[in-house]
Each structure stands twice: as structure tokens, then as C-alpha cells.
Design a protein around this motif. Structure first.
Motif, mmCIF file in Angstrom:
data_model
loop_
_atom_site.group_PDB
_atom_site.id
_atom_site.type_symbol
_atom_site.label_atom_id
_atom_site.label_comp_id
_atom_site.label_asym_id
_atom_site.label_seq_id
_atom_site.Cartn_x
_atom_site.Cartn_y
_atom_site.Cartn_z
ATOM 1 N N ARG A 16 0.777 -1.242 0.000
ATOM 2 C CA ARG A 16 0.000 0.000 0.000
ATOM 3 C C ARG A 16 0.808 1.292 0.000
ATOM 4 N NH1 ARG A 16 -5.658 -0.401 3.134
ATOM 5 N NH2 ARG A 16 -5.956 -2.662 3.177
ATOM 6 N N LEU A 17 2.091 1.248 0.334
ATOM 7 C CA LEU A 17 2.851 2.488 0.392
ATOM 8 C C LEU A 17 2.997 3.128 -0.978
ATOM 9 C CD1 LEU A 17 3.475 2.084 3.365
ATOM 10 C CD2 LEU A 17 5.880 2.544 2.867
ATOM 11 N N ARG A 18 2.945 4.452 -0.981
ATOM 12 C CA ARG A 18 3.164 5.190 -2.209
ATOM 13 C C ARG A 18 4.658 5.194 -2.566
ATOM 14 N NH1 ARG A 18 -1.034 10.112 -0.801
ATOM 15 N NH2 ARG A 18 0.393 10.446 0.953
ATOM 16 N N GLN A 19 4.940 5.441 -3.831
ATOM 17 C CA GLN A 19 6.326 5.514 -4.294
ATOM 18 C C GLN A 19 7.057 6.591 -3.494
ATOM 19 O OE1 GLN A 19 6.620 6.103 -8.487
ATOM 20 N NE2 GLN A 19 8.840 5.787 -8.548
ATOM 21 N N GLY A 20 8.315 6.309 -3.185
ATOM 22 C CA GLY A 20 9.102 7.241 -2.388
ATOM 23 C C GLY A 20 8.917 7.063 -0.899
ATOM 24 N N GLY A 21 8.274 5.962 -0.509
ATOM 25 C CA GLY A 21 7.969 5.737 0.896
ATOM 26 C C GLY A 21 9.100 5.069 1.668
ATOM 27 N N ALA A 22 8.817 4.782 2.933
ATOM 28 C CA ALA A 22 9.805 4.155 3.812
ATOM 29 C C ALA A 22 9.104 3.254 4.822
ATOM 30 C CB ALA A 22 10.628 5.210 4.548
ATOM 31 N N ILE A 23 9.676 2.081 5.024
ATOM 32 C CA ILE A 23 9.251 1.160 6.083
ATOM 33 C C ILE A 23 10.377 1.123 7.106
ATOM 34 C CG2 ILE A 23 8.633 -1.218 6.660
ATOM 35 C CD1 ILE A 23 7.695 -1.498 3.699
ATOM 36 N N ILE A 24 10.038 1.397 8.358
ATOM 37 C CA ILE A 24 11.048 1.457 9.425
ATOM 38 C C ILE A 24 10.637 0.482 10.519
ATOM 39 C CG2 ILE A 24 12.228 2.934 11.087
ATOM 40 C CD1 ILE A 24 11.287 5.330 9.230
ATOM 41 N N ASN A 25 11.356 -0.619 10.614
ATOM 42 C CA ASN A 25 11.093 -1.621 11.638
ATOM 43 C C ASN A 25 11.971 -1.379 12.856
ATOM 44 O OD1 ASN A 25 9.132 -3.101 10.185
ATOM 45 N ND2 ASN A 25 10.733 -4.117 8.998
ATOM 46 N N PHE A 26 11.681 -2.140 13.920
ATOM 47 C CA PHE A 26 12.481 -2.006 15.132
ATOM 48 C C PHE A 26 13.067 -3.342 15.554
ATOM 49 C CE2 PHE A 26 11.391 2.268 15.357
ATOM 50 C CZ PHE A 26 12.207 2.863 16.309
ATOM 51 N N SER A 27 14.393 -3.359 15.644
ATOM 52 C CA SER A 27 15.131 -4.487 16.190
ATOM 53 C C SER A 27 15.631 -4.073 17.572
ATOM 54 C CB SER A 27 16.276 -4.883 15.252
ATOM 55 O OG SER A 27 16.978 -5.988 15.786
ATOM 56 N N THR A 28 16.792 -4.564 17.967
ATOM 57 C CA THR A 28 17.374 -4.230 19.263
ATOM 58 C C THR A 28 18.870 -4.476 19.222
ATOM 59 O OG1 THR A 28 17.479 -4.841 21.608
ATOM 60 C CG2 THR A 28 16.848 -6.577 20.080
ATOM 61 N N SER A 29 19.630 -3.691 19.971
ATOM 62 C CA SER A 29 21.070 -3.924 20.072
ATOM 63 C C SER A 29 21.400 -5.184 20.863
ATOM 64 C CB SER A 29 21.757 -2.707 20.711
ATOM 65 O OG SER A 29 21.718 -1.595 19.841
ATOM 66 N N VAL A 30 20.406 -5.760 21.532
ATOM 67 C CA VAL A 30 20.637 -6.998 22.282
ATOM 68 C C VAL A 30 21.039 -8.141 21.343
ATOM 69 C CG1 VAL A 30 19.577 -8.711 23.819
ATOM 70 C CG2 VAL A 30 19.110 -6.291 24.146
ATOM 71 N N THR A 31 20.693 -8.045 20.054
ATOM 72 C CA THR A 31 21.144 -9.079 19.116
ATOM 73 C C THR A 31 22.663 -9.120 19.041
ATOM 74 O OG1 THR A 31 20.913 -7.540 17.261
ATOM 75 C CG2 THR A 31 19.050 -9.012 17.705
ATOM 76 N N ARG A 32 23.331 -8.026 19.380
ATOM 77 C CA ARG A 32 24.796 -7.997 19.455
ATOM 78 C C ARG A 32 25.316 -8.147 20.876
ATOM 79 N NH1 ARG A 32 27.244 -3.270 15.482
ATOM 80 N NH2 ARG A 32 26.701 -4.262 13.484
ATOM 81 N N LEU A 33 24.569 -7.628 21.855
ATOM 82 C CA LEU A 33 25.056 -7.609 23.235
ATOM 83 C C LEU A 33 24.923 -8.959 23.936
ATOM 84 C CD1 LEU A 33 23.507 -4.177 24.265
ATOM 85 C CD2 LEU A 33 25.936 -4.654 23.899
ATOM 86 N N GLN A 34 23.984 -9.802 23.436
ATOM 87 C CA GLN A 34 23.775 -11.146 24.001
ATOM 88 C C GLN A 34 23.595 -11.135 25.525
ATOM 89 O OE1 GLN A 34 27.171 -11.283 21.995
ATOM 90 N NE2 GLN A 34 25.806 -11.034 20.259
#
Length: 245
Positions: free
Chosen positions: A129-147
Motif C-alpha cells: 500500500r505504500l506510495r512511491q518514495g515511501g519508507a518502512i522502518i522496523n524495530f530491532s534491538t542492540s541486544v542481538t549484538r550484546l547477548q
């Protein structure tokens, strides 16, 4: 500041913490905003009221991010109210903590349903559904590196979010839609403070080279960058953590 007048954003989990800071930051850049909530209707409506008084076009809408019908209705509302959608900021997620050996499978399944399926559902609708020129911004976490011990279920869900993000960025080839993930470090939100005493909070803050926790506003600046000027940043995970990892 980017002038984004006429652009529209959906922010999931927009009623508090990083989500609310992102809503407010995008509003400064001229976005109309749909503020999504799961269980905090009053906070979402209070956010919308404050934005409306400031002259920002905003609306609140609720729903389970892992429910495809509820999220389709959310996108319908944004299109009805604002005429289209340009940016989706998916901050909604849950973070129950326990050592892997002690975490019950029901809790594990709930984390994966909200964080992984929820991201899949929201991203699928955004891709459609996003129009051209759009952006999808998800959220991860730095814990994937910090363990960090105790975060196994949460970090596993966010590892999946990163994989979805990077693959979707490449699947949207030719659409002029960027797809990225923000991976905050420890950030001063109610979700972070839950279950931690002052000593634990101070220890975590002092472990950062900046010797403090991040703020929701710190993270919202990265969201605004990805939603606006960062057209050449695509298929990336931005570790927004003050140098902690």
C-alpha cells in the motif's frame, strides 16, 4: 528539518515511549500521523489531541499488530483520513524477560506472535500500500549484538525482524521504497524500566560510552532521518545506542 508536508505516516505503538516520540518528531517534519495503540487508547487519544491543537493532522486507531484484518482496517483508516500512506514506523512489540531454561513456551510463543508475525503482517500491508518514495522502518534491538542473559526470546524475535527487513528491502526493487530497521540500545522507556531496580539501571547506563541511557527522542531522530532525507539508506540495521555495541 525536512519539509514533509503532505506525507502520511502510520506509527504502530505510537501511544508511548519510542513510538510517541517518533510520532511527535514526524509531526515536526510536517507529517500527518496515524497513532496506533494496542491497549492504551487513552494515551493515544491524548497524543492525537495534543497534535491536533498544534495544527497537526492526526488520528488514533487500535488493533492487534499480529491480526491481519485489524491491521488492514488500520491502513484503510489512514488512507480514508489522509488520502494515502508514505511511511510506516513499526515500533510495537513486547519484551518479557527470563532465562531460556525458565521461560515457558506460552510466553515464547506470545513474543514471537507479536514481534515476528506482527512485523510480517504490518510489513506485508506496507509493501502492498505504500506510495512511491515511501519508507518502512522496523524495530530491532542492540541486544542481538550484546547477548544479554534473559533476553533470548526477545532477541530471537528481533533477529527475525532484521531478516524480514533486509529481504523486503530487496523484494521492493524498483518501487523507490526504503526498508530499514532501527536497533536501539537501552532506552529510558517504561518497557526498559520494568523489573529493574535503580542499581541495575545505573549499571546499564554507565556501561555506555556516553554514560547514560538513550532517550526516546534520541531514537526518534533516527526515525525522522529514515523517514525523510535518508533515501540512499536501504536494507540496513542502524544500531542507535550511543556506541554500546
Amino acid at each position: 528539518m525536512t519539509n514533509s508536508t503532505g506525507r502520511v505516516a502510520i506509527v504502530t505503538g505510537g501511544s508511548g515511549g519510542i513510538g510517541r516520540a517518533s510520532v511527535e518528531r514526524l509531526a515536526v517534519d510536517g507529517f500527518s500521523v496515524l497513532v496506533h495503540y494496542a491497549g492504551s487508547k487513552e494515551r493515544a487519544e491524548a497524543t492525537v489531541s495534543a497534535l491536533t491543537r498544534a495544527g497537526v493532522r492526526a488520528v488514533a486507531a487500535g488493533g492487534d499488530v499480529a491480526d491481519e484484518e485489524a491491521m488492514a482496517e488500520l491502513f484503510d483508516i489512514a488512507e480514508r483520513e489522509f488520502g494515502g500512506i508514505d511511511v510506516v514506523v513499526h515500533t510495537a512489540g513486547i519484551m518479557p524477560l527470563a532465562p531460556l531454561a525458565q521461560l515457558d513456551l506460552e510466553t515464547f510463543d506470545r513474543v514471537q506472535r507479536t514481534n515476528v508475525r506482527g512485523t510480517f503482517v504490518v510489513n506485508q500491508l506496507a509493501a502492498q500500500r505504500l506510495r512511491q518514495g515511501g519508507a518502512i522502518i522496523n524495530f530491532s534491538t542492540s541486544v542481538t549484538r550484546l547477548q544479554i542473559p534473559g533476553y533470548a526470546a526477545y532477541a530471537a524475535s528481533k533477529g527475525a525482524v532484521e531478516a524480514l527487513t533486509l529481504i523486503l528491502a530487496r523484494e521492493l526493487r524498483g518501487r523507490d521504497i526504503t526498508v530499514n530497521a532501527v536497533a536501539p540500545g537501552p532506552t529510558a522507556t517504561p518497557l526498559f524500566f520494568e523489573g529493574k531496580n535503580d542499581e541495575a539501571v545505573d549499571r546499564i547506563a554507565n556501561a555506555n560510552p556516553m554514560q547514560r541511557l538513550g532517550t526516546p527522542e534520541d531514537i526518534a531522530e533516527t526515525v525522522a532521518f529514515l523517514a525523510g532525507p535518508a533515501r540512499w539508506v536501504n536494507g540496513q540495521v542502524l544500531y542507535t545506542n550511543g556506541g554500546m555495541a
